[in-house]
Structure formats: structure tokens, C-alpha cells
Design a protein around this motif. Structure first.
Motif, PDB file in Angstrom:
ATOM      1  N   GLU A 181       0.815  -1.221   0.000  1.00 23.78           N
ATOM      2  CA  GLU A 181       0.000   0.000   0.000  1.00 23.78           C
ATOM      3  C   GLU A 181       0.852   1.277   0.000  1.00 23.78           C
ATOM      4  N   PRO A 182       1.723   1.417  -1.001  1.00 20.80           N
ATOM      5  CA  PRO A 182       2.620   2.583  -0.993  1.00 20.80           C
ATOM      6  C   PRO A 182       1.895   3.913  -1.122  1.00 20.80           C
ATOM      7  N   THR A 183       0.660   3.908  -1.558  1.00 18.92           N
ATOM      8  CA  THR A 183      -0.011   5.189  -1.791  1.00 18.92           C
ATOM      9  C   THR A 183      -1.159   5.458  -0.816  1.00 18.92           C
ATOM     10  N   THR A 184      -1.396   4.527   0.117  1.00 25.08           N
ATOM     11  CA  THR A 184      -2.508   4.746   1.057  1.00 25.08           C
ATOM     12  C   THR A 184      -2.242   5.973   1.916  1.00 25.08           C
ATOM     13  N   GLY A 185      -3.248   6.809   2.029  1.00 29.91           N
ATOM     14  CA  GLY A 185      -3.121   8.007   2.861  1.00 29.91           C
ATOM     15  C   GLY A 185      -2.518   9.192   2.134  1.00 29.91           C
ATOM     16  N   LEU A 186      -2.043   8.987   0.900  1.00 32.83           N
ATOM     17  CA  LEU A 186      -1.492  10.117   0.150  1.00 32.83           C
ATOM     18  C   LEU A 186      -2.607  10.831  -0.602  1.00 32.83           C
ATOM     19  N   ASP A 187      -2.400  12.132  -0.824  1.00 30.90           N
ATOM     20  CA  ASP A 187      -3.378  12.864  -1.633  1.00 30.90           C
ATOM     21  C   ASP A 187      -3.240  12.410  -3.089  1.00 30.90           C
ATOM     22  N   PRO A 188      -4.262  12.675  -3.921  1.00 34.87           N
ATOM     23  CA  PRO A 188      -4.256  12.155  -5.297  1.00 34.87           C
ATOM     24  C   PRO A 188      -3.016  12.544  -6.097  1.00 34.87           C
ATOM     25  N   VAL A 189      -2.519  13.762  -5.910  1.00 33.62           N
ATOM     26  CA  VAL A 189      -1.352  14.190  -6.694  1.00 33.62           C
ATOM     27  C   VAL A 189      -0.119  13.372  -6.293  1.00 33.62           C
ATOM     28  N   SER A 190       0.067  13.162  -4.986  1.00 33.17           N
ATOM     29  CA  SER A 190       1.215  12.369  -4.537  1.00 33.17           C
ATOM     30  C   SER A 190       1.089  10.918  -4.968  1.00 33.17           C
ATOM     31  N   ARG A 191      -0.146  10.414  -4.984  1.00 31.86           N
ATOM     32  CA  ARG A 191      -0.366   9.034  -5.432  1.00 31.86           C
ATOM     33  C   ARG A 191       0.125   8.871  -6.855  1.00 31.86           C
ATOM     34  N   VAL A 192      -0.264   9.815  -7.707  1.00 30.74           N
ATOM     35  CA  VAL A 192       0.156   9.744  -9.106  1.00 30.74           C
ATOM     36  C   VAL A 192       1.676   9.828  -9.194  1.00 30.74           C
ATOM     37  N   SER A 193       2.279  10.696  -8.381  1.00 27.14           N
ATOM     38  CA  SER A 193       3.730  10.851  -8.508  1.00 27.14           C
ATOM     39  C   SER A 193       4.444   9.580  -8.045  1.00 27.14           C
ATOM     40  N   VAL A 194       3.926   8.890  -7.044  1.00 26.84           N
ATOM     41  CA  VAL A 194       4.540   7.628  -6.610  1.00 26.84           C
ATOM     42  C   VAL A 194       4.472   6.598  -7.740  1.00 26.84           C
ATOM     43  N   TRP A 195       3.316   6.516  -8.392  1.00 24.30           N
ATOM     44  CA  TRP A 195       3.186   5.551  -9.487  1.00 24.30           C
ATOM     45  C   TRP A 195       4.079   5.915 -10.668  1.00 24.30           C
ATOM     46  N   GLU A 196       4.205   7.211 -10.931  1.00 26.48           N
ATOM     47  CA  GLU A 196       5.097   7.619 -12.021  1.00 26.48           C
ATOM     48  C   GLU A 196       6.524   7.201 -11.706  1.00 26.48           C
ATOM     49  N   MET A 197       6.922   7.384 -10.425  1.00 22.21           N
ATOM     50  CA  MET A 197       8.255   6.962  -9.997  1.00 22.21           C
ATOM     51  C   MET A 197       8.451   5.481 -10.290  1.00 22.21           C
TER      52      MET A 197
END
Ligand SMILES: Nc1ncnc2c1ncn2[C@@H]1O[C@H](COP(=O)(O)OP(=O)(O)O)[C@@H](O)[C@H]1O
Ligand SMILES: [Mg+2]
Length: 352
Positions: A181-197
């Protein structure tokens, strides 16, 4: 529900996939019991080298328990798991050397800088001193944290800390990367940036990724294949496209009516283009159809003739949520609302 026989790739034995590529992860009939409670119940799947494989399921489905068994953190009750050919129970050291893990909770040391956090891990994993700096420089670039390298970790936003942990998990160049769950609790913009990474990292390195999430949209966009888990069981496994195609109908209409009669569900079902109807309460109906526009027209005509006002109406393509409903009878969305209703909002940070 799908039976084992319907997972041609997922349940095959041996250590090579149908196209000859070796399996990075092989899980066979794995079980985890905590006392009398079965958290993981006879799950089998294989992950091909280079694949992004998603475990999708609501809170408590058993995703973290699966990861913790595959990464040698907790003993397996029954069954086996092999990581790049190494049995997690017989050869845990070889497994640990070949993998990187990002646990669900953020675990970087808050009082250290980004660079110090990475250095500690590089030392822990015996990355030779002469290679450490180059490895860290490269990873900081990959996760876009170069200019923050001397910032204290406690000053970072949640998204930046996640990116730091992604870099940290890769410091010893593992072949398999587990992310819980690397993106749980992140705002939508940060979620996208994690996936882009992650996508960016995959394009630079030979890496197999196993990721858990309860965000259907991101699983859909980024995973090559998805295993849907619920109550410790694997309920479906395939590519996102094939999973959606396995649900009857290609569109979902959500319609809310005012004062709908008691037999409204049955009447909606008689419409030519409608494949299934589910009454969700409060006048809300969830209708699956192969032809969204024609079914909508028919539905509105029927409502007008019956004098039943339409309060709201939306037509969407089938999503993984519909797949979840199809196999479990419940909505993933609802499960999440229940599970996360009491979770505190994430700590505000510097930037995404
Ligand atoms: N150490 C433990 N002792 C007892 N029960 C546990 C333990 N760890 C997890 N569980 C239970 O196992 C189930 C699956 O948990 P988990 O794997 O964390 O689910 P997920 O990661 O999908 O949210 C849950 O019901 C949870 O309460
Ligand atoms: Mg979990």
C-alpha cells in the motif's frame, strides 16, 4: 467464483511461465493462521519476471499477511513460497538478498536526512562503500529527491517520504520489489507521482514488482495482472482488461429513483439491454448492461411511463469495483468507507 482451473498462468506449477520466462514469485497453497483465525486461505499464484503484479482487496483481506510471508517476516502455516527460485522457509537469507520491501507503515528515521537514511540501508545490505554514493545519487534522481538530499526526513510530506522509502528499498539493486500500500493516505497528486516513480524505475531496471493496493483505479492502470483477494482467499486473477471482460455487461448504470414500487428491480431487469440489477437501498439501483446508451433510454422511458421520477443517473464503463462486486457480492468502495471511516487524515507536509 473462479476455480483454480481458470487461472491458466497463475496456478501453473514448475518454475517457468508459458512463454519460457522464469517466475520471479511462486506461491503454492499458502496458508496463514493466527490461532483459530485463517488470515490467508490456500492462495496460489505465480508472478513472471518483469511483471507488475497487484494484490487488490479491502482492508483485512490478507494482503499484508501474504507479503509478510513472501518476504520472510512471518512463518508460513502451510504451503510454499519461492522468490527467484529460493524457498522462503529453507533459504530466507537468499530471499532477503534478492528483494526490497516497503512495508505498509512509514519506517524511515525522522531525525536523519534523506541521504543518511539511504546510507544506513546501503550499509545494512553490504553495498560496497565505493558503490554507495553512485547508487544513492542514481536513486535520488529516480525518485526526484536530489535537491532534498540533506533535508531532515521529518520535514518531508507523506508523498516525499514514500519516495524516499522506495529509493531505500532499491539501494541494494533487488530483483523483486514488494510494496505494501505505498499510496494509502497520500493525496491524489502524490499518489500519481509515486506511481510515475515506479513506472520510471521499472523502465531503468530489471525489476519485478508486487504491490498491494485498495485503489482500483491505480491497480487498473499500472498492473499487468491483478489478484483480487477477499477474506484471505484469491477470488480472481487476470489482467485488468480480462477481469473487466469477465463481468457480464460493459457499462454500469447507477440510477436513483423516487418512490420506486416494490417490484422495480424485477421490472428494470425485464429491459432488453439489461444484464443484471442490484438494489442498493435508498432508491439506488446498480444496473449492468452491454449497451449503456440504449439501456439508459429504455430505463428513462420506463420510468416516465410508470410515473417514477429519476433523481440521478450515471453511466460508466465497468471498473475493477464491478469485478469485485461480481465475485464477492459486495462493493470494494463500501468496504473501504467502512474500514477507513475512523482513520485520521494524513499529516500535512511541505509539498506532494
Ligand atoms: N499478528 C496478527 N495476529 C492476529 N490477527 C492478525 C495478525 N495480523 C493480521 N491479522 C488479521 O488477519 C487479517 C488480514 O490482515 P492483513 O493481512 O493485515 O490484511 P490487509 O493487509 O489486506 O488489510 C485481518 O483480519 C487481521 O486482523
Ligand atoms: Mg495491509
Amino acid at each position: 467464483m473462479m476455480s483454480d482451473g481458470k487461472f491458466p498462468e497463475g496456478s501453473a506449477g514448475g518454475n517457468a511461465s508459458s512463454n519460457g520466462a522464469p517466475y520471479a514469485i511462486e506461491v503454492e497453497h499458502i496458508v496463514k493462521k493466527f490461532g483459530d483465525f485463517t488470515a490467508v486461505d490456500d492462495v496460489s499464484f505465480n508472478v513472471k519476471e518483469g511483471e507488475i503484479f497487484g494484490l487488490l482487496g479491502p482492508n483485512g483481506a490478507g494482503k499484508s499477511t501474504l507479503i509478510r510471508m513472501m518476504t520472510t517476516l512471518i512463518p508460513i502455516t502451510a504451503g510454499t513460497a519461492r522468490i527467484v527460485g529460493h524457498d522462503v522457509q529453507k533459504d530466507p537469507d537468499a530471499v532477503r538478498r534478492s528483494m526490497g520491501v516497503i512495508p505498509q507503515a512509514l519506517t524511515s528515521d525522522l531525525d536523519l536526512t534523506i541521504e543518511e537514511n539511504l546510507n544506513i540501508y546501503a550499509k545494512l545490505y553490504d553495498v560496497p562503500a565505493r558503490r554507495r554514493k553512485a547508487a544513492i545519487d542514481e536513486l535520488l534522481e529516480l525518485v526526484d529527491l536530489t535537491k532534498w538530499r540533506t533535508a531532515q526526513t521529518k520535514t518531508l510530506s507523506g508523498g516525499m517520504r514514500r519516495r524516499l522509502e522506495i529509493a531505500r528499498g532499491l539501494v541494494h539493486s533487488p530483483r523483486i520489489f514488494f510494496l505494501d500500500e505505498p499510496t494509502t493516505g497520500l493525496d491524489p497528486v502524490s499518489r500519481v507521482s509515486v506511481w510515475e516513480m515506479l513506472t520510471n524505475i521499472k523502465s531503468h531496471r530489471q525489476l519485478t514488482i508486487l504491490i498491494t493496493t485498495h485503489y482500483m483505479d491505480e491497480a487498473d492502470r499500472l498492473c499487468d495482472r491483478i489478484a483480487i483477494v477477499d477474506h484471505g482467499k484469491l477470488v480472481a486473477l487476470d489482467s485488468p482488461t480480462a477481469l473487466k471482460a469477465s463481468v457480464p455487461g460493459s457499462n454500469v448504470i447507477e440510477a436513483q429513483f423516487e418512490n420506486a414500487p416494490a417490484d422495480w428491480e424485477q421490472r428494470l431487469h425485464t429491459l432488453e439491454e439489461v444484464t443484471s440489477v442490484q438494489h442498493e437501498g435508498a432508491g439506488m439501483y446498480r444496473i449492468l448492461t452491454g449497451n449503456g446508451s440504449r439501456a439508459t433510454t429504455q430505463l428513462v422511458e420506463m420510468a416516465v411511463q410508470a410515473g417514477v421520477p429519476v433523481k440521478s443517473l450515471s453511466v460508466q464503463n465497468t471498473t475493477l469495483d464491478d469485478v469485485f462486486v461480481h465475485y464477492t457480492g459486495r462493493q470494494l468502495r463500501d468496504e473501504l468507507v467502512k474500514a477507513y471511516a475512523f482513520v485520521m487524515p494524513p499529516r500535512p507536509g511541505l509539498q506532494p
